[in-house]
Design a protein around this motif. Structure first.
Motif, PDB file in Angstrom:
ATOM      1  N   ASP A 145     122.655 -25.048  -9.434  1.00 31.28           N
ATOM      2  CA  ASP A 145     122.233 -24.022 -10.388  1.00 31.28           C
ATOM      3  C   ASP A 145     120.763 -24.203 -10.761  1.00 31.28           C
ATOM      4  N   ASP A 174     132.047 -20.421 -13.199  1.00 29.27           N
ATOM      5  CA  ASP A 174     132.266 -19.357 -14.183  1.00 29.27           C
ATOM      6  C   ASP A 174     132.334 -19.897 -15.613  1.00 29.27           C
ATOM      7  N   ASP A 177     128.843 -21.138 -16.656  1.00 33.82           N
ATOM      8  CA  ASP A 177     127.757 -20.173 -16.451  1.00 33.82           C
ATOM      9  C   ASP A 177     126.730 -20.698 -15.451  1.00 33.82           C
TER      10      ASP A 177
END
Length: 338
Positions: A145, A174, A177
């Motif tokens: 990420d 999910d 985030d």
């Protein structure tokens, strides 16, 4: 060549992806594809409208050679016309205890090397090459990420893992985030479909693109192999120098009763369409309805690559597609064995 959305992303890619695992690879001490041949193949792919190129940090000898070949080729081209994918997981530096896996340390180290060898400041798609049993998935996804957040990677992908692992990773992204996987890369071809059905169900449900590797079953679905014994699906006549003549994995991965039944039907459909078995096998994948499917082709020669690219011009009817699918099953509905 047409172009299609890469799953739920906003990026469009060519209908076929070019796989470069042979670039710089040595088999039995013999170099399979040197840099000159690699650039000729990339030239032919681009000339045919191809934009999607797949590699990995460990392709070639030494590691990174494939990425270097691609980077040298890109020097005289517009970078933003191509969608580049690479991977991380396998051991890159055997002397480094943190030189493999999906730890934050290894991921951050490897993305820098990959970008440097490719001569670019960003990667369109970054796959985890395998699932890492020794690193918490939260650590891996947090590190990935971060690469998306700082612009070094646009999208994330998952190659070769179980359906439950893919589901766990998507759920973890999910709830935290994090950027999630948008693309998958399983072993998937017309004669092998049932073995990855749960994985493909996840891809369809979550709107993930599927980019199968070995879509021609290691060359088996090109039709160049013949069955030597009707009672033994593992008995095959293979042309000299072909993968089936020297690769022990070929028998285990690709030879099955199911495979021979599918190949017979692929040949029949190819005759009906005035196409080659390879083109029909690729078209069968490209016409999957449940998810976007972009097969990864890995030709040795320009002629082979141009034949593969010809699949984009083949038009298969729904009935012909279903015949290939149904060839995997016996008359009583049971699947032919492996």
């Amino acid at each position: 060549m047409d172009y299609r959305q890469l799953g739920a992303t906003g990026t469009r890619v060519s209908e076929l992806c070019f796989g470069t695992w042979r670039f710089g690879r040595r088999t039995g001490g013999v170099l399979e594809t040197d840099e000159t041949a690699a650039h000729e193949l990339l030239d032919a792919f681009a000339a045919g409208g191809g934009t999607f190129i797949d590699t990995a940090n460990i392709y070639g000898e030494p590691n990174g050679t494939s990425e270097e070949y691609i980077g040298d080729w890109l020097e005289t081209r517009e970078r933003d016309r191509y969608v580049l994918a690479s991977k991380v997981y396998f051991e890159f530096d055997e002397a480094n205890p943190n030189g493999s896996g999906l730890s934050r340390t290894h991921i951050r180290d490897q993305i820098e090397g990959t970008l440097d060898r490719l001569g670019t400041d960003y990667l369109d798609l970054y796959y985890v090459h395998r699932w890492d049993e020794h690193t918490p998935i939260e650590e891996t996804l947090s590190a990935l990420d971060g690469l998306v957040e700082d612009g070094r990677v646009n999208y994330l992908g998952a190659s070769t893992m179980a359906a439950w692992q893919l589901t766990k990773a998507l759920w973890t992204s999910d709830v935290n985030d994090y950027a999630r996987f948008d693309v998958t890369q399983p072993l998937f071809h017309a004669g092998y479909y049932e073995d990855v059905e749960p994985y493909l169900d996840v891809a369809a449900d979550q709107d993930l693109a599927v980019c199968p590797y070995s879509p021609l079953a290691g060359g088996f679905l090109t039709g160049k192999y013949t069955r030597a014994d009707p009672e033994d699906p593992k008995s095959v006549r293979a042309p000299d120098g072909s993968r089936g003549s020297f690769d022990e994995r070929f028998e285990r991965f690709y030879l099955s009763e199911r495979g021979w039944k599918v190949l017979e039907t692929v040949r029949e459909v190819a005759d009906e369409l005035d196409a080659t078995p390879a083109q029909v096998a690729l078209r069968w994948l490209m016409d999957q309805e449940a998810f976007t499917c972009v097969p990864i082709v890995g030709a040795r020669t320009v002629n082979q690559l141009e034949e593969n690219l010809g699949a984009t011009a083949v038009s298969m009817s729904e009935a012909q597609h279903d015949r290939i699918t149904d060839a995997r099953y016996r008359e009583d509905g049971r699947r032919w064995g492996h």
